[in-house]
Write a protein that holds these residues in place. Structure first.
Motif, short mmCIF file in Angstrom:
data_model
loop_
_atom_site.label_atom_id
_atom_site.label_comp_id
_atom_site.label_asym_id
_atom_site.label_seq_id
_atom_site.Cartn_x
_atom_site.Cartn_y
_atom_site.Cartn_z
N PRO A 1 0.83 -1.22 0.00
CA PRO A 1 0.00 0.00 0.00
C PRO A 1 0.85 1.26 0.00
CG PRO A 1 -0.63 -1.50 1.77
CD PRO A 1 0.66 -1.99 1.23
N ARG A 2 0.32 2.32 -0.57
CA ARG A 2 1.06 3.58 -0.68
C ARG A 2 1.39 4.20 0.67
NH1 ARG A 2 1.30 7.02 -5.31
NH2 ARG A 2 1.88 5.65 -7.01
N ASN A 3 0.45 4.14 1.63
CA ASN A 3 0.68 4.77 2.93
C ASN A 3 -0.22 4.12 3.98
OD1 ASN A 3 -1.85 6.50 3.38
ND2 ASN A 3 -1.21 7.17 1.33
N PRO A 4 0.05 4.37 5.27
CA PRO A 4 -0.71 3.68 6.32
C PRO A 4 -2.09 4.26 6.59
CG PRO A 4 0.96 5.10 7.28
CD PRO A 4 1.17 5.15 5.81
N ARG B 1 7.22 12.75 12.27
CA ARG B 1 6.98 11.97 11.06
C ARG B 1 5.50 11.59 10.93
NH1 ARG B 1 12.59 8.51 11.63
NH2 ARG B 1 13.91 10.05 10.56
N ILE B 2 4.86 11.28 12.04
CA ILE B 2 3.42 10.99 11.98
C ILE B 2 2.66 12.23 11.55
CG2 ILE B 2 1.40 10.38 13.37
CD1 ILE B 2 3.25 8.53 15.00
N ASN B 3 3.04 13.39 12.09
CA ASN B 3 2.41 14.63 11.64
C ASN B 3 2.64 14.87 10.15
OD1 ASN B 3 1.17 15.57 14.01
ND2 ASN B 3 3.07 16.45 14.78
N ALA B 4 3.84 14.56 9.67
CA ALA B 4 4.13 14.74 8.25
C ALA B 4 3.23 13.84 7.40
CB ALA B 4 5.60 14.43 7.96
N LEU B 5 3.04 12.60 7.82
CA LEU B 5 2.16 11.70 7.09
C LEU B 5 0.71 12.17 7.14
CD1 LEU B 5 3.68 8.28 8.15
CD2 LEU B 5 3.49 9.13 5.81
N MET B 6 0.31 12.75 8.27
CA MET B 6 -1.05 13.30 8.35
C MET B 6 -1.24 14.44 7.36
SD MET B 6 -1.58 13.22 12.50
CE MET B 6 -3.18 14.03 12.52
N LEU B 7 -0.22 15.27 7.22
CA LEU B 7 -0.32 16.40 6.29
C LEU B 7 -0.38 15.93 4.84
CD1 LEU B 7 -0.26 19.55 6.05
CD2 LEU B 7 2.19 19.30 5.62
N THR B 8 0.46 14.94 4.49
CA THR B 8 0.57 14.54 3.08
C THR B 8 -0.42 13.47 2.67
OG1 THR B 8 2.32 12.95 3.65
CG2 THR B 8 3.02 15.16 2.96
#
Length: 312
Positions: A107-110, A230-237
Motif C-alpha cells: 500500500p502507498r501509505n498507512p 513523522r506521523i504529523n508529516a504523514l497526516m499532512l501529506t
C-alpha cells in the motif's frame, strides 16, 4: 485574538450552512446519523480547552484510529514497518484496489484502507483480535485520560456485514505476503478500531502527544520526538486521501479524517483540534469539518507554512 469568540462564530456559521455533505450511507449504522450536527474542540499546549457546538456528542472515529494504530505499530517494529507499507500520497480513493495491484501488494501509505490493514496485521502480532483491540483501547484511554472511551459494537457489526472491499484488500495483500495473519483476524482488529466512539473533546485530548513532540501532558514520553514529527508529516501529506494536497493547500495543518465525519488536526507546539460533522464531501472527508478548520487556520494564522504563528 479571542479564540473562544472565533470558535463561537465558526460554530454559528456551520450551524447555518446549507451544503452539509452526505453521510456515509454505505455503512448502514452511520447512514442514519443526523447531518445537522457539528462540534469542535481545541486543546492548547497550556491545557486550555475551547469547545463549541456538539463537542460532547460521541461519533465513530473510523479512519482517525489509523493515527493511533500507526503509533502502536511503529512502537512494535519501528522502521521495519516501511518494508510493508509506503509513505507516499495515493492520489486514489481510500479503498482503491487498482493501485494495490499495480504496486504488488504494498500500500502507498498507512492511512488508506490497505495500509491500515497492514498496520492492523502488525498490531495483531500473533494474538487474537480481542488482545490487539484491548491494547488499542487502553492506549487511546491513556492518551485522552478518559476510561469511558469504548467501541460502538453496532457500528462494528454493521461494518463487518458490509465490508466486502476491505475483505478483498486483505486477501489480496495476503497473497503477496504483505498481510501475514488470516484475513478475518486482521479485519476483526481493523474494523473494531474504526468503531471506537469518541467526542470532539476526547479526540482533541487524545491527540495532544502529537502536539507536544511525543510527550504526554501528564508526564512521560509516548513516542520519540522524531516519530511524532513523522506521523504529523504523514497526516499532512496523506491524511485526507486523494484530497490531502487540497487540505494542505487550504488549511496547512496536519490532519486525519474519518468517514464518521471527524477530523483530528495538529498544530505542532500549539494545539490539538477535533472537528466533527457527519456529512462528507466527494472525497470522503467531513464537509463542514474541513470548512471549519480552513476558517480556523485563516483566523488564527495557524499553519505549518507560516513564518510566524498566530497567538491565542
Amino acid at each position: 485574538m479571542d479564540l473562544s469568540q472565533i470558535v463561537e462564530e465558526i460554530v454559528a456559521a456551520m450551524r447555518d450552512a446549507d451544503d452539509r455533505g452526505t453521510v456515509a450511507n454505505y455503512i448502514p449504522e452511520l447512514a442514519g446519523i443526523d447531518p445537522a450536527q457539528f462540534g469542535i474542540a481545541i486543546v492548547m499546549a497550556d491545557g486550555r480547552m475551547i469547545a463549541g457546538g456538539d463537542a460532547d456528542t460521541g461519533f465513530s472515529i473510523q479512519s482517525i484510529s489509523k493515527v493511533f494504530a500507526l503509533t502502536l505499530a511503529l512502537g512494535k517494529v519501528g522502521d521495519q514497518l516501511w518494508e510493508r507499507v509506503g509513505r507516499e500520497p495515493s492520489g486514489n480513493a481510500f479503498n482503491s484496489i487498482v493501485q494495490l495491484e499495480q504496486e504488488k501488494g504494498v500500500p502507498r501509505n498507512p492511512f488508506i484502507n490497505a495500509g491500515a490493514i497492514v498496520v492492523a496485521d502488525v498490531n495483531l502480532g500473533g494474538h487474537q483480535p480481542r488482545v490487539a483491540i484491548g491494547e488499542m483501547l487502553r492506549f487511546i484511554r491513556y492518551l485522552a485520560e478518559d476510561d469511558g472511551i469504548a467501541i460502538n459494537e453496532a457500528v462494528a457489526a454493521s461494518e463487518t456485514a458490509t465490508g466486502f472491499r476491505n475483505i478483498a484488500l486483505a486477501n489480496y495483500m495476503r497473497a503477496f505476503g504483505t498481510v501475514r495473519h488470516a484475513a478475518d483476524l486482521v479485519l476483526g482488529t481493523y474494523i473494531h478500531q474504526c468503531a471506537i466512539e469518541m467526542s470532539c473533546r476526547q479526540l482533541a485530548l487524545a491527540g495532544r502527544y502529537l502536539m507536544l513532540d511525543g510527550m504526554h501532558p501528564a508526564g512521560g514520553r509516548v513516542i520519540p520526538p522524531a516519530r511524532a514529527r513523522r506521523i504529523n508529516a504523514l497526516m499532512l501529506t496523506c491524511g485526507h486521501y486523494d484530497a490531502s494536497g487540497d487540505f494542505a493547500f487550504r488549511v496547512g495543518i496536519p490532519g486525519k479524517s474519518g468517514v464518521g465525519g471527524g477530523i483530528l488536526a495538529i498544530v505542532p507546539g500549539r494545539a490539538s483540534i477535533a472537528a466533527w460533522s457527519p456529512g462528507l464531501n466527494a472525497n470522503g472527508n467531513s464537509q463542514l469539518g474541513t470548512r471549519a478548520l480552513e476558517e480556523l487556520a485563516r483566523r488564527t494564522g495557524w499553519s505549518v507554512f507560516s513564518p510566524t504563528e498566530g497567538d491565542a
